[in-house]
Design a protein around this motif. Structure first.
Motif, PDB file in Angstrom:
ATOM      1  N   ASP A   1     -39.234  72.814  42.866  1.00 24.35           N
ATOM      2  CA  ASP A   1     -38.860  72.300  44.181  1.00 24.35           C
ATOM      3  C   ASP A   1     -37.585  73.008  44.649  1.00 24.35           C
ATOM      4  N   LEU A   2     -37.648  73.749  45.747  1.00 24.13           N
ATOM      5  CA  LEU A   2     -36.501  74.521  46.207  1.00 24.13           C
ATOM      6  C   LEU A   2     -35.372  73.625  46.693  1.00 24.13           C
ATOM      7  N   ALA A   3     -35.724  72.467  47.248  1.00 25.90           N
ATOM      8  CA  ALA A   3     -34.686  71.537  47.674  1.00 25.90           C
ATOM      9  C   ALA A   3     -33.901  71.019  46.472  1.00 25.90           C
ATOM     10  N   LEU A   4     -34.601  70.724  45.368  1.00 24.20           N
ATOM     11  CA  LEU A   4     -33.928  70.285  44.144  1.00 24.20           C
ATOM     12  C   LEU A   4     -33.048  71.402  43.594  1.00 24.20           C
ATOM     13  N   SER A   5     -33.565  72.618  43.592  1.00 23.50           N
ATOM     14  CA  SER A   5     -32.784  73.759  43.108  1.00 23.50           C
ATOM     15  C   SER A   5     -31.502  73.912  43.920  1.00 23.50           C
ATOM     16  N   GLY A   6     -31.623  73.830  45.241  1.00 23.92           N
ATOM     17  CA  GLY A   6     -30.440  73.932  46.090  1.00 23.92           C
ATOM     18  C   GLY A   6     -29.477  72.794  45.872  1.00 23.92           C
ATOM     19  N   LEU A   7     -30.012  71.590  45.638  1.00 22.05           N
ATOM     20  CA  LEU A   7     -29.158  70.422  45.428  1.00 22.05           C
ATOM     21  C   LEU A   7     -28.373  70.534  44.129  1.00 22.05           C
ATOM     22  N   VAL A   8     -29.004  71.023  43.059  1.00 20.72           N
ATOM     23  CA  VAL A   8     -28.303  71.173  41.778  1.00 20.72           C
ATOM     24  C   VAL A   8     -27.130  72.135  41.938  1.00 20.72           C
ATOM     25  N   VAL A   9     -27.361  73.279  42.601  1.00 18.12           N
ATOM     26  CA  VAL A   9     -26.282  74.240  42.818  1.00 18.12           C
ATOM     27  C   VAL A   9     -25.204  73.623  43.707  1.00 18.12           C
ATOM     28  N   ALA A  10     -25.620  72.940  44.780  1.00 17.35           N
ATOM     29  CA  ALA A  10     -24.654  72.335  45.697  1.00 17.35           C
ATOM     30  C   ALA A  10     -23.807  71.277  45.005  1.00 17.35           C
ATOM     31  N   THR A  11     -24.388  70.569  44.025  1.00 21.78           N
ATOM     32  CA  THR A  11     -23.654  69.520  43.317  1.00 21.78           C
ATOM     33  C   THR A  11     -22.395  70.069  42.666  1.00 21.78           C
ATOM     34  N   ALA A  12     -22.473  71.261  42.101  1.00 25.30           N
ATOM     35  CA  ALA A  12     -21.292  71.860  41.474  1.00 25.30           C
ATOM     36  C   ALA A  12     -20.191  72.085  42.497  1.00 25.30           C
ATOM     37  N   PHE A  13     -20.546  72.578  43.663  1.00 17.56           N
ATOM     38  CA  PHE A  13     -19.543  72.837  44.693  1.00 17.56           C
ATOM     39  C   PHE A  13     -18.975  71.542  45.262  1.00 17.56           C
ATOM     40  N   PHE A  14     -19.823  70.535  45.455  1.00 20.75           N
ATOM     41  CA  PHE A  14     -19.333  69.263  45.972  1.00 20.75           C
ATOM     42  C   PHE A  14     -18.448  68.553  44.947  1.00 20.75           C
ATOM     43  N   ALA A  15     -18.784  68.691  43.668  1.00 21.47           N
ATOM     44  CA  ALA A  15     -17.917  68.136  42.621  1.00 21.47           C
ATOM     45  C   ALA A  15     -16.568  68.830  42.629  1.00 21.47           C
ATOM     46  N   SER A  16     -16.568  70.107  42.977  1.00 16.70           N
ATOM     47  CA  SER A  16     -15.306  70.837  43.094  1.00 16.70           C
ATOM     48  C   SER A  16     -14.412  70.208  44.156  1.00 16.70           C
ATOM     49  N   ILE A  17     -15.006  69.802  45.266  1.00 14.49           N
ATOM     50  CA  ILE A  17     -14.211  69.154  46.326  1.00 14.49           C
ATOM     51  C   ILE A  17     -13.595  67.861  45.802  1.00 14.49           C
ATOM     52  N   ALA A  18     -14.363  67.079  45.036  1.00 14.35           N
ATOM     53  CA  ALA A  18     -13.822  65.848  44.455  1.00 14.35           C
ATOM     54  C   ALA A  18     -12.662  66.162  43.523  1.00 14.35           C
ATOM     55  N   GLY A  19     -12.808  67.218  42.725  1.00 12.14           N
ATOM     56  CA  GLY A  19     -11.714  67.617  41.854  1.00 12.14           C
ATOM     57  C   GLY A  19     -10.488  68.029  42.645  1.00 12.14           C
ATOM     58  N   GLN A  20     -10.695  68.770  43.715  1.00 11.94           N
ATOM     59  CA  GLN A  20      -9.584  69.180  44.565  1.00 11.94           C
ATOM     60  C   GLN A  20      -8.867  67.978  45.174  1.00 11.94           C
TER      61      GLN A  20
END
Length: 385
Positions: free
Chosen positions: A235-254
């Motif tokens: 599922d390409l949407a799932l693939s994109g979401l997994v990658v996006a999760t790392a970047f969004f978690a970065s914002i939480a860390g920031q």
């Protein structure tokens, strides 16, 4: 805030192809190594711009440089819309890298300088969040459109091209923040500029940035293949979401740096990066989707803690006239992390397979981040930064 949105729009274009590489591999018949090289062309272009013109916006102004960056972003989208072979992908990634290279130092400095008095800390968060948020929105947007809408290899880039045009209109309405501008002819290629006051924190901070961006590079370039081939998640949407999760978690860390403090955020970020690498190793060996997601969350948060801490420390210690150049130097190291290790994984995938190549990468990054954490524990960043 508007400057941050412009920054995010541009950065979204750099990760837009992430969930689409499987389509391109089938369409143009190339290997996983080629995927990592196509991905890394972008980073090499970023590094070249940062080295050759990292301080150009200090001379000619922030707005002209940002508009040029948006122009390259638009040209990149046109290349992907016209793609009929591998050469178009290389050209699109190259132009995307030129765009990000121009915008990285200029837009970060611009967002900080547009902040009202006393708002520098919040502006730094906006700048780094725009960077990572844009990077996260790219694969999410492309994955959703490719999975649920027609023309999966075209519609994401057409939509992004529209966003870029709107961003250009926004920039034209913003004020210039560089008062004393110089002609473009005065800009000369130079080594990354590190004033004496920055050097104490730059080494360990840059090492943490290197590891964090390397982790993101691997997630962005090869995790869709791992999900499809090892976990049978296509599922390409799932693939994109997994990658996006790392970047969004970065914002939480920031966002946590304000409460934790810059001095503590760097070693804590290193520890979280180490934990994220360990989870990724578990995901590769056990082939469990939950561990991939956990690695994205923990590693992303660690990248956010360490990266915003690094950016805040070096920006605060830099003279105003050299701020963009120093920020560019930090990003040179970061983008080296997002390119060289990724190609290394691609090279090793042939003889070792994706799992073996990933484990070698994890071991190397773990050594680096442990060394940076040890240095920071012995010589903490000054509390006043």
């Amino acid at each position: 805030m508007l400057g941050g949105l412009v920054f995010a729009v541009c950065m979204a274009g750099t990760t837009l192809p992430t969930p689409l590489y499987g389509h391109y591999r089938r369409e143009f018949d190339f290997s996983e190594l080629t995927v990592t090289v196509v991905y890394a062309v972008y980073a090499f272009a970023v590094i070249a711009v940062l080295l050759l013109a990292g301080d150009v916006s200090d001379a000619v102004g922030r707005r002209p440089v940002i508009l040029w960056g948006l122009g390259f972003a638009a040209a990149s989208a046109v290349c992907f819309l016209s793609a009929s072979g591998l050469g178009w992908l290389y050209a699109g990634r190259l132009l995307s890298g030129l765009s990000a290279g121009l915008l990285t130092g200029a837009a970060t400095a611009y967002v900080i300088e547009l902040a009202p008095p006393g708002g520098a800390a919040r502006a730094t968060l906006v700048a780094t969040a725009a960077n990572m948020g844009g990077l996260g929105c790219g694969p999410l947007l492309a994955g959703v459109l490719a999975e649920y809408a027609p023309w999966p290899l075209y519609l994401p880039f057409a939509v992004h091209l529209g966003f870029v045009v709107c961003a250009g209109a926004v920039v034209l309405g913003l004020a210039e923040t560089v008062g004393e501008r110089r002609p473009l002819s005065t800009v000369r290629p130079r080594r990354p500029d590190l004033p004496r006051g920055v050097r104490r924190v730059f080494g360990p901070a840059a090492t943490a940035a290197f590891v964090g961006f390397a982790l993101f590079g691997v997630f962005t370039s090869v995790s869709p293949a791992f999900l499809a081939e090892s976990l049978h998640e296509r599922d390409l949407a799932l693939s994109g979401l997994v990658v996006a999760t790392a970047f969004f978690a970065s914002i939480a860390g920031q966002a946590s740096v304000g409460r934790i403090g810059v001095g503590r955020s760097l070693p804590l970020g290193c520890a979280a990066l180490l934990a994220g690498l360990a989870l990724l190793a578990g995901a590769l060996t056990r082939e469990v989707l939950a561990l991939v997601v956990a690695s994205a969350v923990v590693g992303g948060a660690g990248q956010g803690l360490s990266f915003r801490g690094a950016l805040s420390a070096v920006a605060a210690a830099s003279p105003a006239r050299k701020r963009a150049a120093v920020i560019s130097a930090l990003f040179v190291v970061a983008y080296t992390g997002i390119s060289v290790p990724v190609i290394g994984v691609g090279v090793l995938t042939g003889p070792l397979g994706l799992r073996g190549a990933g484990l070698v990468f994890i071991a190397c990054m773990a050594v680096l981040v442990t060394a940076a954490a040890g240095y920071l524990l012995r010589r903490p960043v000054p509390a006043g930064i």
